[in-house]
Design a protein around this motif. Structure first.
Motif, PDB file in Angstrom:
ATOM      1  N   SER A  12       0.807  -1.216   0.000  1.00  0.00           N
ATOM      2  CA  SER A  12       0.000   0.000   0.000  1.00  0.00           C
ATOM      3  C   SER A  12       0.842   1.269   0.000  1.00  0.00           C
ATOM      4  O   SER A  12       0.314   2.357  -0.146  1.00  0.00           O
ATOM      5  CB  SER A  12      -0.944  -0.009   1.198  1.00  0.00           C
ATOM      6  OG  SER A  12      -0.192  -0.040   2.390  1.00  0.00           O
ATOM      7  N   VAL A  13       2.163   1.178   0.167  1.00  0.00           N
ATOM      8  CA  VAL A  13       3.030   2.356   0.170  1.00  0.00           C
ATOM      9  C   VAL A  13       3.466   2.680  -1.254  1.00  0.00           C
ATOM     10  O   VAL A  13       3.952   1.817  -1.977  1.00  0.00           O
ATOM     11  CB  VAL A  13       4.276   2.129   1.058  1.00  0.00           C
ATOM     12  CG1 VAL A  13       5.212   3.328   0.991  1.00  0.00           C
ATOM     13  CG2 VAL A  13       3.873   1.835   2.495  1.00  0.00           C
ATOM     14  N   LEU A  14       3.296   3.948  -1.639  1.00  0.00           N
ATOM     15  CA  LEU A  14       3.772   4.411  -2.937  1.00  0.00           C
ATOM     16  C   LEU A  14       5.200   4.916  -2.763  1.00  0.00           C
ATOM     17  O   LEU A  14       5.467   5.750  -1.899  1.00  0.00           O
ATOM     18  CB  LEU A  14       2.888   5.548  -3.457  1.00  0.00           C
ATOM     19  CG  LEU A  14       1.417   5.220  -3.687  1.00  0.00           C
ATOM     20  CD1 LEU A  14       0.652   6.484  -4.065  1.00  0.00           C
ATOM     21  CD2 LEU A  14       1.280   4.165  -4.766  1.00  0.00           C
ATOM     22  N   GLU A  15       6.118   4.410  -3.578  1.00  0.00           N
ATOM     23  CA  GLU A  15       7.525   4.807  -3.479  1.00  0.00           C
ATOM     24  C   GLU A  15       7.851   5.826  -4.561  1.00  0.00           C
ATOM     25  O   GLU A  15       7.628   5.585  -5.752  1.00  0.00           O
ATOM     26  CB  GLU A  15       8.439   3.590  -3.629  1.00  0.00           C
ATOM     27  CG  GLU A  15       9.910   3.911  -3.539  1.00  0.00           C
ATOM     28  CD  GLU A  15      10.368   4.423  -2.166  1.00  0.00           C
ATOM     29  OE1 GLU A  15      11.321   5.213  -2.125  1.00  0.00           O
ATOM     30  OE2 GLU A  15       9.774   4.019  -1.143  1.00  0.00           O
ATOM     31  N   VAL A  16       8.367   6.985  -4.147  1.00  0.00           N
ATOM     32  CA  VAL A  16       8.795   8.020  -5.079  1.00  0.00           C
ATOM     33  C   VAL A  16      10.154   7.634  -5.656  1.00  0.00           C
ATOM     34  O   VAL A  16      11.065   7.257  -4.923  1.00  0.00           O
ATOM     35  CB  VAL A  16       8.919   9.390  -4.375  1.00  0.00           C
ATOM     36  CG1 VAL A  16       9.487  10.431  -5.335  1.00  0.00           C
ATOM     37  CG2 VAL A  16       7.583   9.843  -3.834  1.00  0.00           C
TER      38      VAL A  16
END
Length: 161
Positions: A12-16
């Motif tokens: 669920s974490v979006l990585e930049v």
């Protein structure tokens, strides 16, 4: 217009990815590829004549495209988990985020109003309470070339104040 497709079974974490976008949506990729793989979306025109923006994740991720329908700008609401180089940008006090970014070698500059630009990444953190750094960031924007492009692409939603 609301559409639906299969939502990928990712964390669920979006990585930049500075200079590239997100782990799930990279600059230069086509709108059609995002619509196919990112799940439910709603399309709307932010400003008349400025093109259509797609909103994913229950309105928390907005993807804006250039005239060739290639991803050019990303905005993410503060309720969505976003990470940059191992630092969680959302969901925790802004002061802790800013300190950790600086410790990890990401200089941060306050614009004097409501955003913090993370140097050389094209990433900005937004806050509705710049005097209260104990509040979490209200949102994150990601541009290919940094603050200049971010300011150019970030425009108010038509009909909002």
């Amino acid at each position: 217009m609301k559409r639906s497709s299969t939502i990928p079974d990712d964390s669920s974490v979006l990585e930049v990815l500075p200079g590239f976008g997100l782990d799930r949506a990279r600059f230069g990729e086509s709108r059609s590829s995002h619509r196919e793989r990112l799940g439910s979306y709603e399309a709307f025109e932010r400003v008349p004549g400025a093109g259509v923006t797609d909103i994913y994740e229950d309105g928390m991720v907005m993807l804006s495209y250039d005239e060739l329908d290639r991803l050019a700008f990303i905005e993410i609401g503060g309720e969505t988990a976003v990470s940059l180089g191992g630092t969680q940008l959302t969901g925790r006090p802004l002061v802790a985020v800013l300190e950790e970014l600086t410790q990890r070698g990401f200089p941060v500059e306050f614009d004097g109003d409501s955003s913090y630009a993370i140097s050389s990444t094209g990433v900005e953190l937004f806050t509705s309470s710049p005097d209260d750094v104990d509040e979490p960031a209200g949102g994150v924007s990601i541009a290919r070339t940094g603050r200049e492009r971010s300011a150019e692409l970030r425009a108010p939603v038509a009909g909002s104040c």
